[in-house]
Structure formats: structure tokens, C-alpha cells
Motif scaffolding. Structure first.
Motif, PDB file in Angstrom:
ATOM      1  N   SER A  97    -120.075 -32.374 -91.052  1.00 61.24           N
ATOM      2  CA  SER A  97    -120.389 -33.263 -92.365  1.00 61.24           C
ATOM      3  C   SER A  97    -119.312 -31.376 -92.797  1.00 61.24           C
ATOM      4  O   SER A  97    -119.310 -31.136 -93.700  1.00 61.24           O
ATOM      5  N   THR A  98    -119.120 -30.970 -92.741  1.00 62.98           N
ATOM      6  CA  THR A  98    -117.949 -29.598 -92.564  1.00 62.98           C
ATOM      7  C   THR A  98    -116.311 -30.431 -92.181  1.00 62.98           C
ATOM      8  O   THR A  98    -115.845 -29.361 -92.514  1.00 62.98           O
ATOM      9  N   VAL A  99    -115.638 -31.093 -92.339  1.00 60.34           N
ATOM     10  CA  VAL A  99    -114.814 -31.766 -92.183  1.00 60.34           C
ATOM     11  C   VAL A  99    -113.719 -31.523 -93.425  1.00 60.34           C
ATOM     12  O   VAL A  99    -114.611 -32.238 -94.708  1.00 60.34           O
ATOM     13  N   ASP A 100    -112.561 -30.883 -93.673  1.00 57.88           N
ATOM     14  CA  ASP A 100    -111.754 -30.773 -94.725  1.00 57.88           C
ATOM     15  C   ASP A 100    -110.906 -32.144 -94.847  1.00 57.88           C
ATOM     16  O   ASP A 100    -110.480 -32.707 -94.000  1.00 57.88           O
ATOM     17  N   ASP A 101    -110.709 -32.440 -96.186  1.00 57.10           N
ATOM     18  CA  ASP A 101    -109.354 -33.918 -96.561  1.00 57.10           C
ATOM     19  C   ASP A 101    -108.312 -33.089 -95.646  1.00 57.10           C
ATOM     20  O   ASP A 101    -107.076 -33.569 -96.915  1.00 57.10           O
ATOM     21  N   LEU A 102    -107.889 -33.123 -95.069  1.00 53.79           N
ATOM     22  CA  LEU A 102    -106.622 -32.706 -94.380  1.00 53.79           C
ATOM     23  C   LEU A 102    -106.063 -33.382 -93.170  1.00 53.79           C
ATOM     24  O   LEU A 102    -106.911 -33.781 -92.507  1.00 53.79           O
ATOM     25  N   PRO A 103    -105.003 -33.455 -92.567  1.00 54.40           N
ATOM     26  CA  PRO A 103    -105.077 -34.369 -90.811  1.00 54.40           C
ATOM     27  C   PRO A 103    -106.043 -34.086 -90.528  1.00 54.40           C
ATOM     28  O   PRO A 103    -106.627 -32.863 -89.413  1.00 54.40           O
ATOM     29  N   ILE A 104    -105.976 -35.114 -89.501  1.00 50.62           N
ATOM     30  CA  ILE A 104    -106.997 -35.336 -88.528  1.00 50.62           C
ATOM     31  C   ILE A 104    -106.285 -36.483 -87.145  1.00 50.62           C
ATOM     32  O   ILE A 104    -106.117 -37.041 -87.563  1.00 50.62           O
ATOM     33  N   ASP A 105    -106.427 -36.038 -86.189  1.00 45.63           N
ATOM     34  CA  ASP A 105    -105.784 -36.315 -84.608  1.00 45.63           C
ATOM     35  C   ASP A 105    -107.216 -36.765 -83.614  1.00 45.63           C
ATOM     36  O   ASP A 105    -108.248 -35.245 -83.642  1.00 45.63           O
ATOM     37  N   MET A 106    -106.501 -37.467 -82.954  1.00 42.03           N
ATOM     38  CA  MET A 106    -107.879 -37.546 -81.703  1.00 42.03           C
ATOM     39  C   MET A 106    -107.313 -38.825 -80.661  1.00 42.03           C
ATOM     40  O   MET A 106    -106.072 -39.702 -81.144  1.00 42.03           O
ATOM     41  N   VAL A 107    -107.051 -38.592 -79.430  1.00 42.22           N
ATOM     42  CA  VAL A 107    -106.660 -39.155 -78.188  1.00 42.22           C
ATOM     43  C   VAL A 107    -107.722 -39.093 -77.320  1.00 42.22           C
ATOM     44  O   VAL A 107    -108.478 -38.691 -76.472  1.00 42.22           O
ATOM     45  N   LYS A 108    -107.145 -40.459 -76.161  1.00 37.68           N
ATOM     46  CA  LYS A 108    -107.758 -40.308 -75.679  1.00 37.68           C
ATOM     47  C   LYS A 108    -107.881 -39.259 -74.424  1.00 37.68           C
ATOM     48  O   LYS A 108    -106.177 -38.534 -74.494  1.00 37.68           O
ATOM     49  N   LEU A 109    -108.601 -38.697 -73.190  1.00 40.81           N
ATOM     50  CA  LEU A 109    -108.912 -38.156 -72.028  1.00 40.81           C
ATOM     51  C   LEU A 109    -109.665 -38.123 -71.339  1.00 40.81           C
ATOM     52  O   LEU A 109    -110.282 -37.973 -71.701  1.00 40.81           O
ATOM     53  N   GLY A 110    -109.140 -39.362 -70.348  1.00 40.30           N
ATOM     54  CA  GLY A 110    -109.773 -39.283 -69.673  1.00 40.30           C
ATOM     55  C   GLY A 110    -110.569 -40.330 -69.782  1.00 40.30           C
ATOM     56  O   GLY A 110    -110.333 -41.254 -70.707  1.00 40.30           O
ATOM     57  N   SER A 111    -112.321 -40.636 -69.964  1.00 40.96           N
ATOM     58  CA  SER A 111    -113.223 -41.400 -70.414  1.00 40.96           C
ATOM     59  C   SER A 111    -113.642 -40.821 -70.991  1.00 40.96           C
ATOM     60  O   SER A 111    -114.787 -41.353 -71.877  1.00 40.96           O
ATOM     61  N   PHE A 112    -113.127 -39.717 -72.202  1.00 39.38           N
ATOM     62  CA  PHE A 112    -113.144 -39.616 -73.582  1.00 39.38           C
ATOM     63  C   PHE A 112    -112.606 -39.489 -74.404  1.00 39.38           C
ATOM     64  O   PHE A 112    -111.260 -39.652 -74.255  1.00 39.38           O
ATOM     65  N   VAL A 113    -112.829 -38.696 -75.261  1.00 40.66           N
ATOM     66  CA  VAL A 113    -111.612 -38.845 -76.395  1.00 40.66           C
ATOM     67  C   VAL A 113    -111.249 -37.293 -76.962  1.00 40.66           C
ATOM     68  O   VAL A 113    -113.191 -36.368 -77.387  1.00 40.66           O
ATOM     69  N   ILE A 114    -110.477 -36.889 -77.102  1.00 39.86           N
ATOM     70  CA  ILE A 114    -110.708 -34.982 -78.573  1.00 39.86           C
ATOM     71  C   ILE A 114    -109.865 -35.218 -79.324  1.00 39.86           C
ATOM     72  O   ILE A 114    -109.374 -36.045 -79.781  1.00 39.86           O
ATOM     73  N   TYR A 115    -110.477 -34.765 -80.255  1.00 37.30           N
ATOM     74  CA  TYR A 115    -109.869 -34.634 -81.427  1.00 37.30           C
ATOM     75  C   TYR A 115    -109.471 -33.675 -82.413  1.00 37.30           C
ATOM     76  O   TYR A 115    -110.400 -32.208 -81.534  1.00 37.30           O
ATOM     77  N   ALA A 116    -109.088 -32.606 -83.122  1.00 31.71           N
ATOM     78  CA  ALA A 116    -108.901 -31.753 -83.900  1.00 31.71           C
ATOM     79  C   ALA A 116    -108.882 -32.113 -85.264  1.00 31.71           C
ATOM     80  O   ALA A 116    -108.371 -33.160 -85.644  1.00 31.71           O
ATOM     81  N   TYR A 117    -109.609 -30.929 -86.131  1.00 21.47           N
ATOM     82  CA  TYR A 117    -109.475 -31.176 -87.743  1.00 21.47           C
ATOM     83  C   TYR A 117    -109.483 -30.068 -88.034  1.00 21.47           C
ATOM     84  O   TYR A 117    -110.188 -28.743 -87.628  1.00 21.47           O
ATOM     85  N   THR A 118    -109.084 -30.207 -89.775  1.00 19.67           N
ATOM     86  CA  THR A 118    -109.766 -28.584 -90.467  1.00 19.67           C
ATOM     87  C   THR A 118    -110.950 -28.295 -90.683  1.00 19.67           C
ATOM     88  O   THR A 118    -111.318 -29.283 -91.584  1.00 19.67           O
ATOM     89  N   SER A 119    -111.515 -27.807 -90.729  1.00 20.55           N
ATOM     90  CA  SER A 119    -113.131 -27.416 -90.931  1.00 20.55           C
ATOM     91  C   SER A 119    -113.211 -26.999 -92.915  1.00 20.55           C
ATOM     92  O   SER A 119    -111.261 -26.408 -93.052  1.00 20.55           O
ATOM     93  N   LEU A 120    -113.706 -26.753 -93.532  1.00 19.54           N
ATOM     94  CA  LEU A 120    -114.327 -27.004 -94.581  1.00 19.54           C
ATOM     95  C   LEU A 120    -113.998 -25.136 -94.960  1.00 19.54           C
ATOM     96  O   LEU A 120    -113.596 -24.831 -96.390  1.00 19.54           O
TER      97      LEU A 120
END
Length: 220
Positions: A97-120
Motif C-alpha cells: 500500500s506504499t507504491v509510488d506511481d512510477l515504473p514497475i517491473d516483474m519477471v518470472k524467476l523459477g517457480s515465482f515472480v520477482i518484482y521491483a518498484y519505487t516506494s512512496l
């Protein structure tokens, strides 16, 4: 994918066993999702609204489902569509609930997903999503908790790269503050160590897109 009088943007798509899932922002407001059969073109989900105010939709195919995310206000949430029930979009799960409206990315990594974003707070957060779309948590799904890289902001571009061996994660991003430049955060899959490296001084030219691939164990 969609032909109507509206305009679509921020388009993302993935493929899974003959199905294509497309997510996009729409000029009618908010973001939408469509799922269709690649061969026949038949829709299983057609132009379904995720939220009237959602932005930055993303989708990743994982195991037997599509994991869909979108940002609504400061809430970044996930929903899924499974092969077993491909006409139904599950209820939202709030990842943060603390994610800024800036670029977000996520990709598959094995059996899971890895993500990255800039927080507020102006820090880059890197973490995992479980197969149900929930955030990684050592207690509930045995995944590492998200990490925060303090003072780093990907306000113009942000892209995740995963090594072929799946043992290293790089997050490349563009920070437009001060003298704009491109930096890379390197971390292991356990999210226990991080290093931040300046890889390019863009000399006051803002970078809005970062693409590339691993060329060896450490570089993109």
C-alpha cells in the motif's frame, strides 16, 4: 487485441499454453484485461475492467496461471487467471500500500515472480510474488521478505534482469533527479546482499526505457 473507439496504452502481454493475456490502460479510464485463444482468436475474458482508476498493469505467466498486477492509488495489487478456470479473474490481493506511481517491473524467476518498484518514501523495493499473487513472506509462503534500497529512485525507467543460471538479479533504473543517470542494483536470489553501481552518466538526458540482457555472470 482490442478494436474499439478507445485508446489503449501501457500494454503488456504474456503467453501460456495457447492462451494470451493482455493488460492495458484505457482511455475510458483505468486498466483492463483480455484473455484469448491464440489459434482461434476466441475471447475467454474480453476487455474486463480491473479498476476504473488502475494504472501500470503488468502480467506474467507462471505455472498454470497468469499473474496480473496494477496500481490503484498507492495500492499495488495482484489478480490471477488460471488454466483451469480461464474465464474468471480472482479477487484482488494487495501486495503493498506504499507504491509510488512510477515504473514497475516483474519477471518470472523459477517457480515465482520477482518484482521491483519505487516506494512512496523514495526507495526501490525488490521482492517476490508467490504463485497465488501474494507478496513473499518467510512465515506464510517461505519466500524471502522484500528488501528496500534506501535513497534510490527509478522515476523514469526500471527494468529487472535475471541471470541465465537464475542466481543473480539486476535492477537497472534511471533517476532523473540532480544529474540524470542510469544505475544498477545487484542482489542474490535470497535478497540478502545488494550493491548499487552507476553504469552511465546520461548528462542531463533523461532515459525513459532500459532494455538489455545478461552477457556473462555479472553484466548486462
Amino acid at each position: 487485441v482490442i478494436r474499439n473507439s478507445s485508446t489503449q496504452a501501457a500494454y503488456d502481454t504474456d503467453y501460456l499454453q495457447g492462451l494470451i493475456c493482455a493488460v492495458y490502460e484505457d482511455s475510458r479510464g483505468g486498466s483492463r484485461v483480455s484473455v484469448y485463444e491464440q489459434e482461434s482468436g476466441s475471447y475467454l475474458i474480453y476487455d474486463l475492467e480491473l479498476s476504473a482508476t488502475a494504472v501500470r498493469p503488468k502480467v506474467v505467466a507462471l505455472a498454470d496461471r497468469f499473474i496480473i498486477t496494477a496500481l490503484d492509488g498507492t495500492d499495488w495489487y495482484s489478480q490471477t487467471v488460471t488454466l483451469g478456470n480461464p474465464t474468471v479473474l480472482t479477487a484482488p490481493i494487495v501486495i503493498s500500500s506504499t507504491v509510488d506511481d512510477l515504473p514497475i517491473d516483474m519477471v518470472k524467476l523459477g517457480s515465482f515472480v520477482i518484482y521491483a518498484y519505487t516506494s512512496l518514501g523514495g526507495d526501490i523495493t525488490i521482492g517476490y510474488l508467490y504463485i497465488d499473487g501474494a507478496a513473499g513472506n518467510p512465515l506464510t509462503n517461505a519466500l524471502p521478505a522484500a528488501i528496500t534500497v534506501t535513497g534510490e529512485v527509478g522515476d523514469e525507467a526500471l527494468t529487472i534482469f535475471v541471470s541465465d543460471a537464475g542466481d543473480k538479479i539486476l535492477v537497472a533504473y534511471s533517476d532523473s533527479s540532480g544529474n540524470p543517470d542510469i544505475k544498477v542494483i545487484s542482489t542474490n536470489v535470497s535478497l540478502t546482499t545488494t550493491t548499487t553501481t552507476l553504469i552511465a552518466d546520461t548528462r542531463n538526458q533523461v532515459c525513459r526505457n532500459i532494455t538489455g540482457l545478461f552477457v556473462n555472470a555479472t553484466d548486462i
